[in-house]
Design a protein around this motif. Structure first.
Motif, PDB file in Angstrom:
ATOM      1  N   PRO A   9      51.742  31.579  38.975  1.00  0.00           N
ATOM      2  CA  PRO A   9      50.710  32.488  39.262  1.00  0.00           C
ATOM      3  C   PRO A   9      49.369  31.855  39.533  1.00  0.00           C
ATOM      4  O   PRO A   9      49.173  30.560  39.100  1.00  0.00           O
ATOM      5  CB  PRO A   9      50.489  33.389  38.040  1.00  0.00           C
ATOM      6  CG  PRO A   9      51.919  33.209  37.285  1.00  0.00           C
ATOM      7  CD  PRO A   9      52.302  31.947  37.553  1.00  0.00           C
ATOM      8  N   THR A  10      48.372  32.425  40.399  1.00  0.00           N
ATOM      9  CA  THR A  10      47.335  31.704  40.814  1.00  0.00           C
ATOM     10  C   THR A  10      46.165  32.463  40.433  1.00  0.00           C
ATOM     11  O   THR A  10      46.033  33.989  40.627  1.00  0.00           O
ATOM     12  CB  THR A  10      47.281  31.534  42.278  1.00  0.00           C
ATOM     13  OG1 THR A  10      48.507  30.863  42.730  1.00  0.00           O
ATOM     14  CG2 THR A  10      46.159  30.768  42.990  1.00  0.00           C
TER      15      THR A  10
ATOM     16  N   LYS B  54      44.551  37.594  39.694  1.00  0.00           N
ATOM     17  CA  LYS B  54      45.648  36.853  39.268  1.00  0.00           C
ATOM     18  C   LYS B  54      46.876  37.301  40.242  1.00  0.00           C
ATOM     19  O   LYS B  54      46.941  38.396  40.412  1.00  0.00           O
ATOM     20  CB  LYS B  54      46.471  37.287  37.880  1.00  0.00           C
ATOM     21  CG  LYS B  54      47.714  36.413  37.530  1.00  0.00           C
ATOM     22  CD  LYS B  54      47.950  36.774  36.165  1.00  0.00           C
ATOM     23  CE  LYS B  54      49.376  35.967  35.852  1.00  0.00           C
ATOM     24  NZ  LYS B  54      49.606  36.482  34.396  1.00  0.00           N
ATOM     25  N   ILE B  55      47.193  36.219  41.166  1.00  0.00           N
ATOM     26  CA  ILE B  55      48.188  36.380  42.188  1.00  0.00           C
ATOM     27  C   ILE B  55      49.614  36.031  41.884  1.00  0.00           C
ATOM     28  O   ILE B  55      49.517  34.838  41.298  1.00  0.00           O
ATOM     29  CB  ILE B  55      47.919  35.862  43.349  1.00  0.00           C
ATOM     30  CG1 ILE B  55      46.642  36.337  43.965  1.00  0.00           C
ATOM     31  CG2 ILE B  55      49.066  35.860  44.584  1.00  0.00           C
ATOM     32  CD1 ILE B  55      46.192  35.827  45.241  1.00  0.00           C
ATOM     33  N   ALA B  56      50.727  36.934  41.383  1.00  0.00           N
ATOM     34  CA  ALA B  56      51.874  36.400  40.834  1.00  0.00           C
ATOM     35  C   ALA B  56      52.876  35.591  41.764  1.00  0.00           C
ATOM     36  O   ALA B  56      52.616  35.701  42.967  1.00  0.00           O
ATOM     37  CB  ALA B  56      52.780  37.808  40.246  1.00  0.00           C
TER      38      ALA B  56
ATOM     39  N   ARG C  93      53.128  39.647  47.372  1.00  0.00           N
ATOM     40  CA  ARG C  93      53.019  39.060  46.008  1.00  0.00           C
ATOM     41  C   ARG C  93      52.030  40.068  45.329  1.00  0.00           C
ATOM     42  O   ARG C  93      50.889  40.526  45.687  1.00  0.00           O
ATOM     43  CB  ARG C  93      52.376  37.571  46.007  1.00  0.00           C
ATOM     44  CG  ARG C  93      53.227  36.816  46.845  1.00  0.00           C
ATOM     45  CD  ARG C  93      52.472  35.474  46.956  1.00  0.00           C
ATOM     46  NE  ARG C  93      52.281  34.866  45.464  1.00  0.00           N
ATOM     47  CZ  ARG C  93      51.641  33.829  45.409  1.00  0.00           C
ATOM     48  NH1 ARG C  93      51.002  32.921  46.233  1.00  0.00           N
ATOM     49  NH2 ARG C  93      51.279  33.285  44.077  1.00  0.00           N
TER      50      ARG C  93
ATOM     51  N   VAL D 296      49.087  41.465  42.802  1.00  0.00           N
ATOM     52  CA  VAL D 296      47.717  41.108  42.753  1.00  0.00           C
ATOM     53  C   VAL D 296      47.061  41.936  41.387  1.00  0.00           C
ATOM     54  O   VAL D 296      47.210  43.124  41.371  1.00  0.00           O
ATOM     55  CB  VAL D 296      46.932  41.172  43.994  1.00  0.00           C
ATOM     56  CG1 VAL D 296      45.345  40.829  43.436  1.00  0.00           C
ATOM     57  CG2 VAL D 296      47.520  40.250  44.965  1.00  0.00           C
ATOM     58  N   GLU D 297      46.658  41.357  40.487  1.00  0.00           N
ATOM     59  CA  GLU D 297      45.995  41.771  39.479  1.00  0.00           C
ATOM     60  C   GLU D 297      44.556  41.449  39.389  1.00  0.00           C
ATOM     61  O   GLU D 297      44.115  40.183  39.691  1.00  0.00           O
ATOM     62  CB  GLU D 297      46.882  41.604  37.963  1.00  0.00           C
ATOM     63  CG  GLU D 297      47.952  42.340  37.932  1.00  0.00           C
ATOM     64  CD  GLU D 297      48.623  42.137  36.504  1.00  0.00           C
ATOM     65  OE1 GLU D 297      47.851  41.355  35.492  1.00  0.00           O
ATOM     66  OE2 GLU D 297      49.877  42.298  36.180  1.00  0.00           O
TER      67      GLU D 297
END
Length: 251
Positions: free
Chosen positions: A3-4, A249-251, A225, A227-228
């Protein structure tokens, strides 16, 4: 793929851009190690400074304040609407949001990517695209209660050019409306129609403004992907809004 985390928050600095008429931002040392043995920063800013959220109370004193909203309202899976390439002061209609709204479900955080962060710190930052009331109503009807934008406001921002007689007349009219009809009438006349629709949604809505560049989120969305986003505000009592540390947060 790990995650990024992506910071979507403008740095809070002395003299940073603010909405016309809002308190200016100043960060001044209050204590220093040289004189007091510690460094403590004195802060002067408004509740709407920098990257922030609006609570319903922002436009109506009978609506919930910031501390009256559930924490769930400030986080969730995100869908990003690509509005880049629009001309200055373009009115965003439901049609321009149709593709994004087809992806949302109740609890989704809808983010509007206008590309306007590239104008941060310039006069052109005030000339951002804005939501029509119909677009705001379509967002609420889709079940969205949390909306974010990478611009100064979801409504049109007036140009406060010094010496502009039209602006001076508008401000005088708004003052008269406030005196005669109260704050709600002033909010409507001052171009906050989309705010009133979103913040007045059943259960209370939240608006995040002044997010930074959302390009990475659009790219992640296109790649499938998840995204939260988190938009947790300072815990200010009975407030209309507060600065946030906005993080995706990109999974």
């Amino acid at each position: 793929m790990a995650p990024t985390l992506i910071d979507l928050t403008h740095a809070v600095t002395t003299g940073m851009p603010v909405y016309p008429g809002d308190p200016e931002v100043a960060l001044v040392p209050a204590l220093t190690t040289a004189t007091a043995g510690v460094n403590v920063l004195g802060l002067h800013l408004g509740s709407q400074s920098g990257t922030h959220v609006d609570a319903p109370y922002h436009v109506d004193v009978t609506w919930p304040t910031l501390d009256g909203l559930p924490l769930e309202r400030f986080t969730g899976p995100a869908v990003v609407a690509d509005l880049r390439g629009l001309e200055p002061r373009t009115a965003v209609t439901p049609q321009l949001l149709a593709a994004a709204l087809a992806l949302v479900t109740p609890g989704t955080v809808l983010l509007l990517a206008t590309g306007w962060p590239r104008y941060w710190g310039t006069d052109h930052y005030l000339a951002h695209p804005y939501l029509t009331p119909a677009a705001a109503e379509a967002i609420v009807a889709a079940g969205v209660r949390t909306l974010g934008v990478d611009a100064l406001s979801i409504d049109a921002t007036p140009d406060p050019g010094p010496g502009d007689p039209a602006v001076a007349a508008l401000l005088a009219d708004l003052t008269d409306e406030h005196d005669e009809h109260g704050g709600a009438q002033q909010a409507e006349q001052s171009g906050l129609a989309a705010h009133r629709v979103l913040l007045g949604a059943p259960g209370g809505g939240v608006i995040a403004e002044n997010l930074t560049d959302l390009t990475a989120l659009l790219e992640a969305q296109a790649a499938g992907r998840p995204v939260e986003v988190s938009l947790f505000p300072l815990r200010l009592v009975a407030a209309d809004g507060a600065p946030v540390r906005a993080v995706a947060k990109i999974a």
